[in-house]
Design an enzyme around this catalytic site. Structure first.
Site, PDB file in Angstrom:
ATOM      1  N   ARG A   1      12.191   1.396  -0.913  1.00 25.71           N
ATOM      2  CA  ARG A   1      12.108   2.338  -1.998  1.00 25.71           C
ATOM      3  C   ARG A   1      13.303   2.179  -3.131  1.00 25.71           C
ATOM      4  O   ARG A   1      14.613   2.090  -2.603  1.00 25.71           O
ATOM      5  CB  ARG A   1      12.001   3.735  -1.539  1.00 25.71           C
ATOM      6  CG  ARG A   1      10.557   3.952  -0.879  1.00 25.71           C
ATOM      7  CD  ARG A   1       9.354   3.777  -1.619  1.00 25.71           C
ATOM      8  NE  ARG A   1       8.042   4.351  -1.150  1.00 25.71           N
ATOM      9  CZ  ARG A   1       7.352   3.446  -0.642  1.00 25.71           C
ATOM     10  NH1 ARG A   1       7.693   2.213  -0.506  1.00 25.71           N
ATOM     11  NH2 ARG A   1       6.350   3.891  -0.127  1.00 25.71           N
TER      12      ARG A   1
ATOM     13  N   ASP B   1      12.321  -5.396  -4.579  1.00 22.40           N
ATOM     14  CA  ASP B   1      10.890  -5.401  -4.976  1.00 22.40           C
ATOM     15  C   ASP B   1      10.813  -4.004  -5.379  1.00 22.40           C
ATOM     16  O   ASP B   1       9.389  -3.777  -5.563  1.00 22.40           O
ATOM     17  CB  ASP B   1      10.275  -5.727  -3.702  1.00 22.40           C
ATOM     18  CG  ASP B   1       8.535  -5.871  -3.632  1.00 22.40           C
ATOM     19  OD1 ASP B   1       8.263  -6.596  -4.571  1.00 22.40           O
ATOM     20  OD2 ASP B   1       8.111  -5.344  -3.003  1.00 22.40           O
TER      21      ASP B   1
ATOM     22  N   GLU C   1      10.503   2.723 -11.159  1.00 24.68           N
ATOM     23  CA  GLU C   1       9.240   1.730 -11.175  1.00 24.68           C
ATOM     24  C   GLU C   1       8.040   2.449 -11.640  1.00 24.68           C
ATOM     25  O   GLU C   1       6.971   1.716 -12.224  1.00 24.68           O
ATOM     26  CB  GLU C   1       9.421   1.028  -9.935  1.00 24.68           C
ATOM     27  CG  GLU C   1       8.463   1.960  -8.721  1.00 24.68           C
ATOM     28  CD  GLU C   1       8.260   1.089  -7.583  1.00 24.68           C
ATOM     29  OE1 GLU C   1       9.411   0.525  -7.119  1.00 24.68           O
ATOM     30  OE2 GLU C   1       7.144   0.998  -6.848  1.00 24.68           O
TER      31      GLU C   1
ATOM     32  N   HIS D   1       7.080  -4.649  -6.825  1.00 31.32           N
ATOM     33  CA  HIS D   1       6.588  -3.978  -5.492  1.00 31.32           C
ATOM     34  C   HIS D   1       5.378  -5.098  -4.960  1.00 31.32           C
ATOM     35  O   HIS D   1       4.118  -4.376  -4.849  1.00 31.32           O
ATOM     36  CB  HIS D   1       6.087  -2.806  -5.665  1.00 31.32           C
ATOM     37  CG  HIS D   1       5.919  -1.652  -4.716  1.00 31.32           C
ATOM     38  ND1 HIS D   1       6.662  -0.670  -4.864  1.00 31.32           N
ATOM     39  CD2 HIS D   1       5.734  -1.846  -3.340  1.00 31.32           C
ATOM     40  CE1 HIS D   1       6.563   0.142  -3.711  1.00 31.32           C
ATOM     41  NE2 HIS D   1       6.202  -0.618  -2.835  1.00 31.32           N
TER      42      HIS D   1
HETATM   43  P1  NAD Z   1       9.484   2.680  10.024  1.00 31.74           P
HETATM   44  O1  NAD Z   1       9.080   4.091   9.931  1.00 31.74           O
HETATM   45  O2  NAD Z   1       8.737   1.762  11.075  1.00 31.74           O
HETATM   46  O3  NAD Z   1      11.012   2.293  10.183  1.00 31.74           O
HETATM   47  C1  NAD Z   1      12.113   3.062   9.495  1.00 31.74           C
HETATM   48  C2  NAD Z   1      13.326   3.121  10.383  1.00 31.74           C
HETATM   49  O4  NAD Z   1      14.468   3.716   9.438  1.00 31.74           O
HETATM   50  C3  NAD Z   1      13.161   3.850  11.629  1.00 31.74           C
HETATM   51  O5  NAD Z   1      13.723   3.401  12.781  1.00 31.74           O
HETATM   52  C4  NAD Z   1      14.155   5.263  11.369  1.00 31.74           C
HETATM   53  O6  NAD Z   1      15.048   5.796  12.619  1.00 31.74           O
HETATM   54  C5  NAD Z   1      15.032   4.533  10.349  1.00 31.74           C
HETATM   55  N1  NAD Z   1      16.063   5.327   9.426  1.00 31.74           N
HETATM   56  C6  NAD Z   1      15.760   6.519   8.946  1.00 31.74           C
HETATM   57  N2  NAD Z   1      16.711   7.154   8.357  1.00 31.74           N
HETATM   58  C7  NAD Z   1      17.763   6.161   8.435  1.00 31.74           C
HETATM   59  C8  NAD Z   1      18.974   6.114   7.890  1.00 31.74           C
HETATM   60  N3  NAD Z   1      19.597   7.265   7.296  1.00 31.74           N
HETATM   61  N4  NAD Z   1      19.813   4.855   8.248  1.00 31.74           N
HETATM   62  C9  NAD Z   1      19.291   3.994   8.855  1.00 31.74           C
HETATM   63  N5  NAD Z   1      17.927   4.075   9.373  1.00 31.74           N
HETATM   64  C10 NAD Z   1      17.267   5.253   9.180  1.00 31.74           C
HETATM   65  O7  NAD Z   1       9.221   2.157   8.768  1.00 31.74           O
HETATM   66  P2  NAD Z   1       8.594   0.754   7.985  1.00 31.74           P
HETATM   67  O8  NAD Z   1       7.126   0.396   8.397  1.00 31.74           O
HETATM   68  O9  NAD Z   1       9.830  -0.339   8.841  1.00 31.74           O
HETATM   69  O10 NAD Z   1       9.110   0.751   6.466  1.00 31.74           O
HETATM   70  C11 NAD Z   1      10.193   0.933   6.150  1.00 31.74           C
HETATM   71  C12 NAD Z   1      10.102   1.125   4.606  1.00 31.74           C
HETATM   72  O11 NAD Z   1       9.573   0.141   4.045  1.00 31.74           O
HETATM   73  C13 NAD Z   1       9.170   2.294   4.182  1.00 31.74           C
HETATM   74  O12 NAD Z   1       9.509   3.663   4.196  1.00 31.74           O
HETATM   75  C14 NAD Z   1       8.618   1.981   2.949  1.00 31.74           C
HETATM   76  O13 NAD Z   1       9.499   2.646   2.071  1.00 31.74           O
HETATM   77  C15 NAD Z   1       8.943   0.409   2.579  1.00 31.74           C
HETATM   78  N6  NAD Z   1       7.853  -0.355   2.462  1.00 31.74           N
HETATM   79  C16 NAD Z   1       7.875  -1.205   1.272  1.00 31.74           C
HETATM   80  C17 NAD Z   1       6.899  -2.117   1.227  1.00 31.74           C
HETATM   81  C18 NAD Z   1       6.706  -2.844  -0.332  1.00 31.74           C
HETATM   82  O14 NAD Z   1       5.614  -3.356  -0.335  1.00 31.74           O
HETATM   83  N7  NAD Z   1       7.704  -3.312  -0.941  1.00 31.74           N
HETATM   84  C19 NAD Z   1       5.643  -2.008   2.018  1.00 31.74           C
HETATM   85  C20 NAD Z   1       5.669  -1.332   2.969  1.00 31.74           C
HETATM   86  C21 NAD Z   1       6.789  -0.376   3.405  1.00 31.74           C
END
Ligand code: NAD
Length: 332
Positions: free
Chosen positions: A235, A259, A264, A296
Site C-alpha cells: 500500500r 506498484d 494513487e 497497481h
Molecule cells: P497477510 O495478512 O497474509 O500478511 C500480512 C503480514 O504482515 C502478517 O503476517 C502480519 O503479521 C504482518 N504485519 C502486520 N503489521 C506488521 C508490521 N508493523 N511489521 C511487520 N509485519 C507486520 O497479507 P498478504 O496477503 O500477504 O498481503 C499483504 C499486503 O499486500 C496486503 O495488505 C495488501 O495491502 C497488499 N496487496 C497488494 C496487491 C497489489 O496488487 N499490489 C495485491 C494483494 C495484496
C-alpha cells in the site's frame, strides 16, 4: 440479487461474469469509483462490490444503509478504505477476498526487482532507438546479497522463498513470526532496525494500518544501506513519499520499485495520457532513472482474477442464500 459493482474494467467484468453461479446475479457494472458523489448509483441494488481505491467511509456507509443495502463485498484483501466500525454500527456486512494467488503479487515483486537492478526498461528503450551501448546498465548479482522482508504473511512468505531461490540471504520482520516456516526456508527473523541496516533489497508486505502508516520514513531510510533497493507492492502510504524523494535525490536509495503510491487514487488504473499530471511528487518520482513504477498491477494475472471472482460470487450468494462465506472473508 442486484449488485452494484464499482471501479470495474473489462478484465474484472469478464472474470466476474465467468465465475461459477455468476449468472444468478444481476450485475450493474460501473467504471467510476464509490464515494459520496457516486453512492446513489447503487440505488435498487442489494449489495455493493468495490475495489482498492473506492471509499466506504462513514458518510458513504450511511447512504448505503439509507438505501437498505446491507452487504459490501470487497474484491481485494486489504480493507483500509472501509470504516469497519461504522459498517458494524449500521448493520452492514462487509466481506473481502482473504486469499488469491499470492504468487501473482510476489512474482511482480521479483519482476520489479530484476527490472530495476538489471535496468531492463532502460535497455528495452535503448535497443528500440538502435542504441546498443551498455554504459550505465551495470547491475549487481542477487546471489549472496541480503533481502529484508517486512511482513511474512501470504505474499511476504512467497517473496522470501523466491528470493532464497536466487541464493539471497533473507531477513524478515513480523510481530507474529513463523519460526517453523523460517526454519524450513532458511529465513532469519530479526528486529526492524537490523533488517533495515543489513538489507540490500527491502520489500514491504504488511497491511496499511495506523501502526504501519509511513513505516518507511526519514528515520527508517537513514538506517538503510546506501544503494538499497526498496520495493513496495503493498500500500502506498507505507512509505513517506517526500522522504523517499529526498533519499533518491541524495543517492542514499539506489532504486525503487513501486506498484502502489500513497496518492494513487484517481490516477492509477486510469489513462491520463492526454492530461497534465497534477501530482508533483508522482511526476518527480517518474523522472528518476532508478524508479520503476507500475500502476497497481501486481494482482493482475488470470489466476488471481478468477480467484477474486470466485470468492466474491461465493460471498455474495452466501449473503442472499444463507450459505457459508469463504473462510476469512467476513470482516463485520
Ligand atoms: P497477510 O495478512 O497474509 O500478511 C500480512 C503480514 O504482515 C502478517 O503476517 C502480519 O503479521 C504482518 N504485519 C502486520 N503489521 C506488521 C508490521 N508493523 N511489521 C511487520 N509485519 C507486520 O497479507 P498478504 O496477503 O500477504 O498481503 C499483504 C499486503 O499486500 C496486503 O495488505 C495488501 O495491502 C497488499 N496487496 C497488494 C496487491 C497489489 O496488487 N499490489 C495485491 C494483494 C495484496
Amino acid at each position: 440479487m442486484t449488485v452494484a459493482v464499482y471501479d470495474t474494467k473489462g478484465y474484472d467484468r469478464a472474470a466476474l461474469a465467468a465465475a461459477a453461479n455468476a449468472d444468478s446475479i444481476d450485475w450493474r457494472f460501473f467504471d467510476f469509483r464509490l464515494g459520496p458523489d457516486s453512492v446513489h448509483a447503487a440505488a435498487e441494488a442489494q449489495a455493493v462490490c468495490i475495489f482498492v481505491n473506492d471509499s466506504a467511509d462513514h458518510t458513504v456507509l450511511e447512504k448505503l444503509a439509507e438505501m437498505d443495502i446491507s452487504l459490501l463485498a470487497l474484491r481485494c484483501t486489504g480493507f483500509n478504505n472501509v470504516d469497519l466500525d461504522a459498517a458494524k454500527a449500521l448493520g452492514i456486512t462487509v466481506t473481502r477476498v482473504p486469499v488469491y494467488s499470492p504468487y501473482a503479487v510476489a512474482e511482480h515483486v521479483v519482476a520489479l526487482l530484476l527490472g530495476l537492478n538489471r535496468k531492463i526498461y532502460r535497455a528495452y528503450n535503448r535497443v528500440r532507438e538502435m542504441n546498443f551501448s551498455l554504459n550505465g546498465l551495470v547491475g549487481f548479482d542477487l546471489f549472496g546479497k541480503t533481502a529484508g522482508i517486512f511482513g511474512t504473511g501470504k505474499i511476504g512468505k512467497i517473496t522470501a522463498q523466491i528470493l532464497r531461490g536466487f541464493g539471497m540471504q533473507v531477513l524478515a520482520f513480523d510481530p507474529f513470526p513463523q519460526p517453523q516456516w523460517a526454519n524450513e526456508f532458511g529465513v532469519r527473523y530479526v528486529d526492524m532496525e537490523t533488517l533495515a541496516a543489513q538489507s540490500d533489497v527491502v520489500s514491504l508486505h504488511v497491511p496499511l494500518t495506523p501502526e504501519t502508516h509511513y513505516l518507511i520514513r526519514r528515520e527508517t531510510l537513514a538506517l538503510m544501506k546506501r544503494g538499497v533497493i526498496i520495493i513496495n507492492v503493498s500500500r502506498g502510504a507505507l512509505i513517506d513519499t517526500t522522504a523517499l524523494i529526498e533519499a533518491l535525490k541524495s543517492g542514499h536509495v539506489g532504486g525503487v520499485g513501486l506498484d502502489v503510491y500513497e496518492e494513487e487514487e484517481g490516477v492509477f488504473f486510469e489513462d491520463l495520457s492526454g492530461q497534465v499530471l497534477q501530482d508533483d511528487e508522482l511526476a518527480r518520482l517518474i523522472t528518476f532513472p532508478n524508479v520503476l513504477i507500475t500502476a497497481h498491477q501486481a494482482f493482475l494475472t488470470e489466476e488471481a482474477l478468477s480467484d477474486i471472482a470466485r470468492t466474491t460470487v461465493t460471498n455474495l450468494l452466501a449473503f442472499t442464500r444463507g450459505g457459508a462465506y469463504v473462510e476469512g472473508s467476513l470482516l463485520v
